[in-house]
Each structure stands twice: as structure tokens, then as C-alpha cells.
Scaffold this active site. Structure first.
Site, short mmCIF file in Angstrom:
data_model
loop_
_atom_site.label_atom_id
_atom_site.label_comp_id
_atom_site.label_asym_id
_atom_site.label_seq_id
_atom_site.Cartn_x
_atom_site.Cartn_y
_atom_site.Cartn_z
N GLU B 29 5.19 -8.12 -7.73
CA GLU B 29 5.30 -8.97 -6.55
C GLU B 29 4.33 -10.07 -6.90
O GLU B 29 3.19 -9.94 -7.32
CB GLU B 29 4.48 -8.28 -5.70
CG GLU B 29 5.34 -6.95 -5.25
CD GLU B 29 4.54 -5.82 -4.58
OE1 GLU B 29 3.29 -6.07 -3.99
OE2 GLU B 29 4.94 -4.88 -4.07
N ALA B 59 8.30 -3.75 -2.75
CA ALA B 59 8.82 -2.57 -3.35
C ALA B 59 8.60 -1.71 -3.77
O ALA B 59 9.41 -2.38 -4.96
CB ALA B 59 10.16 -2.86 -2.38
N GLU B 60 7.68 -1.36 -4.33
CA GLU B 60 6.95 -0.67 -5.31
C GLU B 60 8.16 0.69 -5.85
O GLU B 60 8.17 0.63 -7.05
CB GLU B 60 5.12 0.13 -4.75
CG GLU B 60 4.22 -0.89 -4.47
CD GLU B 60 4.46 -1.29 -3.65
OE1 GLU B 60 5.01 -1.00 -2.46
OE2 GLU B 60 3.88 -2.88 -3.43
N PHE B 83 -1.70 -3.92 -6.49
CA PHE B 83 -2.81 -3.22 -7.11
C PHE B 83 -2.67 -1.65 -6.94
O PHE B 83 -2.06 -0.91 -6.48
CB PHE B 83 -3.25 -3.04 -5.44
CG PHE B 83 -4.40 -3.98 -5.27
CD1 PHE B 83 -5.96 -4.68 -5.79
CD2 PHE B 83 -3.20 -5.68 -4.76
CE1 PHE B 83 -6.30 -5.69 -5.35
CE2 PHE B 83 -3.89 -6.35 -4.14
CZ PHE B 83 -5.07 -6.59 -4.71
N ALA B 84 -3.42 -1.10 -7.91
CA ALA B 84 -3.01 0.64 -7.83
C ALA B 84 -2.75 1.51 -6.77
O ALA B 84 -2.35 1.84 -6.80
CB ALA B 84 -4.07 1.47 -8.42
N ASP B 85 -3.87 0.79 -5.50
CA ASP B 85 -3.62 1.63 -4.22
C ASP B 85 -1.70 1.86 -4.35
O ASP B 85 -1.33 2.77 -2.83
CB ASP B 85 -4.06 1.49 -3.86
CG ASP B 85 -5.80 0.96 -3.70
OD1 ASP B 85 -5.95 1.09 -3.60
OD2 ASP B 85 -5.75 -0.10 -5.28
N HIS B 129 -7.26 -0.97 -1.35
CA HIS B 129 -7.16 -2.39 -2.82
C HIS B 129 -8.53 -1.81 -4.07
O HIS B 129 -8.72 -2.57 -4.22
CB HIS B 129 -7.40 -3.34 -2.12
CG HIS B 129 -6.30 -4.05 -1.32
ND1 HIS B 129 -6.21 -4.26 0.80
CD2 HIS B 129 -5.72 -4.91 -1.35
CE1 HIS B 129 -5.22 -3.89 0.58
NE2 HIS B 129 -4.64 -5.20 -0.86
#
Lengths: 323, 328
Positions: B29, B59-60, B83-85, B129
């Protein structure tokens, strides 16, 4: 034929809400730069007030509202206390989420405002679930779910809309199309840029895209959609709007979009309503000026409230983990 | 040698790998025109063009899954999860597809994929985040999990990750992106995935950490050396999966006391695995209970600054834990 205009008091209330949101966002930006609002994120609603205010005016108190991370304006329009919104953005214990959430995660159960969500698209299936409750219990309630255009390209969108269609859930899906998902333009992220056409995939009711800068048009369309959803099932709406600020505070790309920005700023939703009110009621100028001043005062009060509120304590860190 | 920041090292690693191997591409993104929200890919879109540095929709699941498919077909994707989140929608694809491909195909299919993602708290990111997600993935054989703490390692390990034939999750301590600086050679080098690094030699106790906490561990170790004369060994694990058990055991053999630090919350955190290694194979070397200093068991890192500080381990908290353990 357009519906009859709402009465004067209603229009003035819309004006008040839109101005309050604008002033609140402008002050938030200043306070962010002063580092009084902490963290690295702040997503402003400037430019989109016509959509939020017009849409929420179509709901009744028992209906439900849920949105993404650009949530201050929605919370204000839903009647959440600006003091407690600002306190949340300050991370104070008097904030609507006790300071745990911050600007993206406002919440107010008493307003059936089910909050802002930072995870893009994550709130859509929740909206369907809340709507399922209304249908399950036979409650006369509708869910209004705001969706950023950027969220229409992930799986949550497809799954939630499809399910709502299959189960005829009373939910109005309202895409706020501000042309950018974070920094990426709509056409670089969406195969179908006419987002309203997504309804075809689910055989879902849809109305023509709304002019999101025109609070009247938004209100009228959402009202129709809410009536439809209450009786029959889900509706997809698309509001064509624009954010006058970047995606968030770190987005500097938006400033370069000069032509686009000036085109939308020429159709500032607040100016449009202001002009319409002056046209309808030629002597209304002083009343509007008074509202402007009152909104400024409300925002100043919210800042003071947040400043003077206590910080959370260590004990607050471990509260509300289990019911 | 030039001194650069952690994020510059990451950018240079990607730049070099893009130049070296035409199969390497980046997607995620705002990684293209915007150069990434943290600017990790700044300038790469301009240099390599839109087919190699590709802006994705928000859209991960697809960012990762497209990467898995492309990697199966022998491209070398670097997928950025902003972000890992945000990685959780892709969890299914990582765990059920990427991790199991080589095994299920009896060695026919490989997934040479890198998933890069900033993790961790301390920047006011709030609940969604700030997460440290490493332990979700270290439970999954077939994946490699790497977390650098220095610019030198970040560059060398990321280059190794790109060249690795397996799926590698590369978590970057975002609080350290600009705060952590270090010498990085301009010449070509890699750092192997697997071995831990002795960040500081010591004899009184061993501090096991990774990522931002490895950086803090060194600061804390210097503090207690100066103020209390405690000689702490710091092991920067660098690779969590596969784990360098030899480095853990050889250090505990020397010091006899172990303090494990991570900012992910305590329960079922990665520290439990290190403690288990110490209990299984290092029991006879131990002179004190194995201690963990971790994030508290709360559902996330709160936004509010004071609560974030309550949550986060920092050099002072680590120094206090070192003193307690040294006094045992």
C-alpha cells in the site's frame, strides 16, 4: 421532483453541525502540530461534512452508525459530546474510549455510534452483524455503515455486502468516495471505478451516486435508502466527495493536487449550504454568524476540557480486559 | 564507513536487490508513488518503474497471496504490510499456503517470498498501529521470522531474505527506523538468517532480546555497567525462526542468569520459547530463575501517551530488571 425542503430549524441544525465539524477539525490540526494531540495519526473530515451530516440526519436515535478511521465528524453529527471526543484525542481518561483509542477509535454506545475503526474494511462485517441483530429480534432499526473508497477493494467489503444481500439485512452501505485510498488514486486501486456498480454483483438495491457536497441531496437519498433498508434489505450508496486535507497528517501528496482541490473547494459543502440558506432566508446572515461563533466557542471549550482532564493512571492500563 | 539509519539500510537493501535480480519486485500500500508511509521505498518507484514497485489496493490478503503465487512461479516478491497490525487478513495465506507449500508438494514448490512489516509500539500509534505479532508466526514451521535491530543487520538480513528460497517474515522495529543509526558498508554483503549476534560481551547475566528491545538492552547494559558495575551480555537473536539455540546455551553456560525482553505481551510470547530452551537444555547452567520483562497482558498498546509508557519496556525498566536478577 425534489422532496420539500426541511424546515428552517432543521437546516440551521445541519449548518451548525457542519460548521462545528469544520472548526473542530481545524483546531485538531493545530493541536496536533502543537503536539497536544499526540501520536502520529490524525485523519480529518474537512470537505466531507455534507455527507456525514446529511446522512445522519436521515437516521432515528434507535438506528445504528459505524464508520472507519475518519470518524470525528460522524461522532459529532451523531451528537457525541465534543469535549469527550477532544479528550479522547488528547489521550485523557475522560475521553469516550478512556484515552485508549485515540482519534480513530471513538465509541459511544448510548448514541448507537459503534465507532471508528483503523483496520480498513474491518468494520463492514460488524455492521452486518449489528443489522442481523435488528432482523433477528424484529427490531425496527437500520445500520448506516460508512465505507471509504479504499475499503471497497478488500475481502471484507465483498463478504459483508454479499452476506447482507443473501440475508436481507437492514443496512445502508454508504461509500464516501473521496477519490483516494490513503495516497493511492481510485483508478490505481479499483478495476471498477464507478463504485456504485458493485451493487450489481450482489443484486443489491442501489441509488445513483450522490453529490456529497450537497447536504440536501445526501439527506434525501439516504432517507430513501434507510426506508428501503428498513422494509426490504441492504442498499448501496456512493457519495462523491473530497477531503480538503491529506489522508492523515503525514500525507503531503494531497497539496500537489491543486486543480482537483480548487474544483472541490469551489463546492465547499458548508459554503453551499450557507448560500442556500441566504437565498431562502435573505435576513439569516446574523443568525449564521452567531452559529459560527457558537461553534468556535464549543471547540474552544472542548480544548479546555481536554487540557484540564486527568491523564489515565497505571490502573487504567489493565481495566476492561474481561467483562 | 557511512553511518545511516535503520530505514535507510532497509531501503538500500531493496534497491540493491532490485538492481541485482530482475525477478525482485515490491508491492504494498502506497509503496510506489508515495514511497511508503515510512518512506522505506522512497525513490524506488522512480528508479525501477511501476512494474517493479507496485502500488496495491488496500487489501493485505491479496498483497501477500499474490506474492505467494508469484513466488511459486519463481519471481522474488517483497510484499510490504504497512503495519504488522494489518497482517491478520493475510494470516490464512501465510500459514496455510506459504508455510506448507514446500512440505505438501514433497519439495516441488518453493515460496521465495519476503513479507516486510513495521512492528511495535512507542510512537503513539495506538491499538492498531503498535502490535508485535512475531509469536503468531514463530509457531509455524516452514516460515522464517527475522527481526533486525541494527542498520548493518537490517541490510544484510533483508538481502538474505530476498535470496532465501523460503517465505521470510521480516519485521522491522518502526520506533527505531530513524532513532537507530549505525555503520553500514557500501560494499556488497549479506548477514545469514539463523545465527544470533553477541551484541555485548558480559559475564554476570545474559539479556536475550530482538528488534527495538535489543537496542534498548544494549543501552540498559551500558547503564548498569556504569552505575552498578554489572557486566551484562546481550544476545540479539535477529532470527527467531529458526532459533539459534547454540548461542543461547553457550551464553547461559557463561553467565548462569537469563533475562528475556520483548515488547509483545508476556503470555505465550516468544520469550516463553527461549525460557523453554533454557529449561530443557540449559538447566544445569542456571543460577537463578529465568526472568522475562515483556509488555503487560493487555489487548493492545493504548493510544494515550502515559498508558503507552506504562506498557512499553524501556532502558530504565530493563536496567531495573537487570539489577534485580544480578542481585539474586
Amino acid at each position: 421532483m425534489a422532496a420539500a425542503l426541511p424546515e428552517k430549524a432543521t437546516l440551521l441544525e445541519w449548518y451548525r453541525q457542519m460548521v462545528l465539524i469544520r472548526r473542530f477539525e481545524e483546531r485538531s490540526k493545530e493541536l496536533f502540530h502543537q503536539k497536544k494531540i499526540g501520536g502520529v495519526y490524525l485523519h480529518l473530515y474537512n470537505g466531507q461534512e455534507g455527507t456525514g451530516v446529511g446522512a445522519l440526519a436521515a437516521l432515528r436515535p434507535q438506528d445504528h452508525v459505524i464508520t472507519a478511521y475518519r470518524d470525528h465528524g460522524i461522532a459529532i453529527a451523531r451528537g457525541v459530546d465534543p469535549n469527550r471526543i477532544m479528550a479522547e484525542m488528547y489521550g485523557k481518561s475522560t475521553g469516550v474510549s478512556g484515552g485508549k483509542g485515540g482519534s480513530m477509535h471513538l465509541a459511544s454506545r448510548e448514541h448507537n455510534f459503534w465507532g471508528g475503526y483503523a483496520i480498513v474494511g474491518g468494520h463492514l462485517p460488524l455492521a452486518a452483524g449489528i443489522a442481523l441483530k435488528a432482523k433477528y429480534n424484529g427490531d425496527d432499526e437500520v445500520v448506516l455503515c460508512f465505507i471509504g473508497d479504499g475499503a471497497t477493494n478488500n475481502g471484507y467489503f465483498h463478504e459483508a455486502l454479499n452476506l447482507s444481500a443473501v440475508w436481507d439485512l437492514p443496512v445502508v452501505w454508504l461509500i464516501e468516495n473521496n477519490l483516494y485510498g490513503m495516497g493511492t488514486a481510485l483508478e490505481d486501486a479499483s478495476g471498477q471505478t464507478k463504485l456504485i456498480k458493485r451493487a450489481i454483483a450482489y443484486d443489491m438495491k442501489a441509488f445513483d451516486p450522490m453529490d456529497g457536497q450537497d447536504v440536501f441531496e445526501v439527506h434525501e437519498t439516504v432517507k430513501k435508502a434507510v426506508d428501503y433498508a428498513r422494509k426490504k434489505g441492504p442498499v448501496l450508496l456512493e457519495s462523491m466527495t473530497y477531503r480538503f486535507e491529506g489522508h492523515g497528517m503525514s500525507d503531503k501528496m494531497y497539496a500537489a493536487r491543486v486543480d482537483e482541490m480548487s474544483r472541490f473547494k469551489a463546492r465547499d459543502p458548508i459554503t453551499l449550504l450557507h448560500d442556500k440558506l441566504c437565498e431562502l432566508y435573505p435576513d439569516i446572515g446574523p443568525t449564521l454568524d452567531t452559529i459560527d461563533k457558537q461553534c468556535e466557542a464549543v471547540v474552544t471549550e472542548s480544548e479546555k476540557y481536554a487540557e484540564n482532564s486527568p491523564a489515565p493512571t497505571f490502573e487504567d492500563l489493565t481495566r476492561h480486559i474481561y467483562v | 564507513m557511512p553511518i545511516i539509519t535503520l530505514i535507510e539500510a532497509i531501503r538500500i537493501a531493496m534497491d540493491e536487490e532490485l538492481a541485482r535480480d530482475p525477478r525482485v519486485f515490491i508491492t504494498g500500500e502506497d509503496v510506489g508513488k508515495r514511497g511508503g508511509v515510512f518512506r522505506a521505498t522512497q525513490g524506488l518507484f522512480e528508479k525501477y518503474g511501476p512494474t517493479r514497485v507496485v502500488d496495491s489496493p488496500l487489501a493485505e490478503l491479496s498483497i501477500v497471496a499474490i506474492g505467494i503465487g508469484a513466488a511459486l512461479a519463481d519471481l522474488r516478491p517483497i510484499c510490504e504490510i504497512q503495519f504488522a497490525d494489518f497482517i491478520h487478513p493475510a494470516f490464512n495465506q501465510i500459514v496455510n499456503e506459504a508455510a506448507k507449500m514446500y512440505y505438501r508438494s514433497e519439495g516441488q514448490w518453493r515460496v521465495p517470498l519476503v513479507i516486510r512489516s513495521p512492528y511495535g509500539g512507542g510512537i503513539g500509534g495506538g491499538l492498531f498501529h503498535s502490535q508485535s505479532v512475531e509469536a503468531f508466526f514463530t509457531h509455524v514451521p516452514g516460515l522464517k521470522v527475522v527481526i533486525p535491530s541494527t542498520p548493518y543487520d537490517a541490510k544484510g538480513l533483508l538481502k538474505s531474505a530476498v535470496r532465501d528460497p523460503n517465505p521470510v517474515l521480516f519485521f522491522e522495529p518502526k520506533k527505531g527506523y530513524r532513532a537507530i543509526k549505525g555503520e553500514v558498508p557500501s560494499d556488497e554483503y549479506t548477514v545469514p538468517i539463523g545465527p544470533a549476534r553477541v551484541a555485548r560481551q558480559g559475564k554476570d547475566l545474559t539479556l536475550f532480546a530482538y528488534g527495538m528491545m535489543a537496542y534498548y538492552a544494549e543501552l540498559a547494559a551500558e547503564q548498569v555497567a556504569r552505575q552498578d558495575g554489572i557486566d551484562t551480555e546481550v544476545i540479539d537473536l535477529r532470527t527467531l525462526l529458526p532459533l539459534d539455540k547454540t548461542a543461547i546455551l553457550s551464553s547461559i553456560q557463561k553467565t548462569g542468569k537469563a533475562l528475556i525482553v520483548h515488547e509483545a505481551n508476556l503470555t505465550s510470547g516468544y520469550g516463553a520459547e527461549i525460557a523453554a530452551v533454557l529449561a530443557d537444555d540449559g538447566f544445569h547452567y542456571l543460577d537463578a530463575p529465568v526472568k522475562r520483562l515483556c509488555g503487560p497482558d493487555v489487548p493492545g498498546v493504548p493510544f494515550s501517551h502515559p498508558m503507552q509508557e506504562f506498557f512499553m519496556p524501556n532502558p530504565d525498566k530493563i536496567a531495573a530488571a537487570i539489577r534485580d536478577l544480578a542481585a539474586y
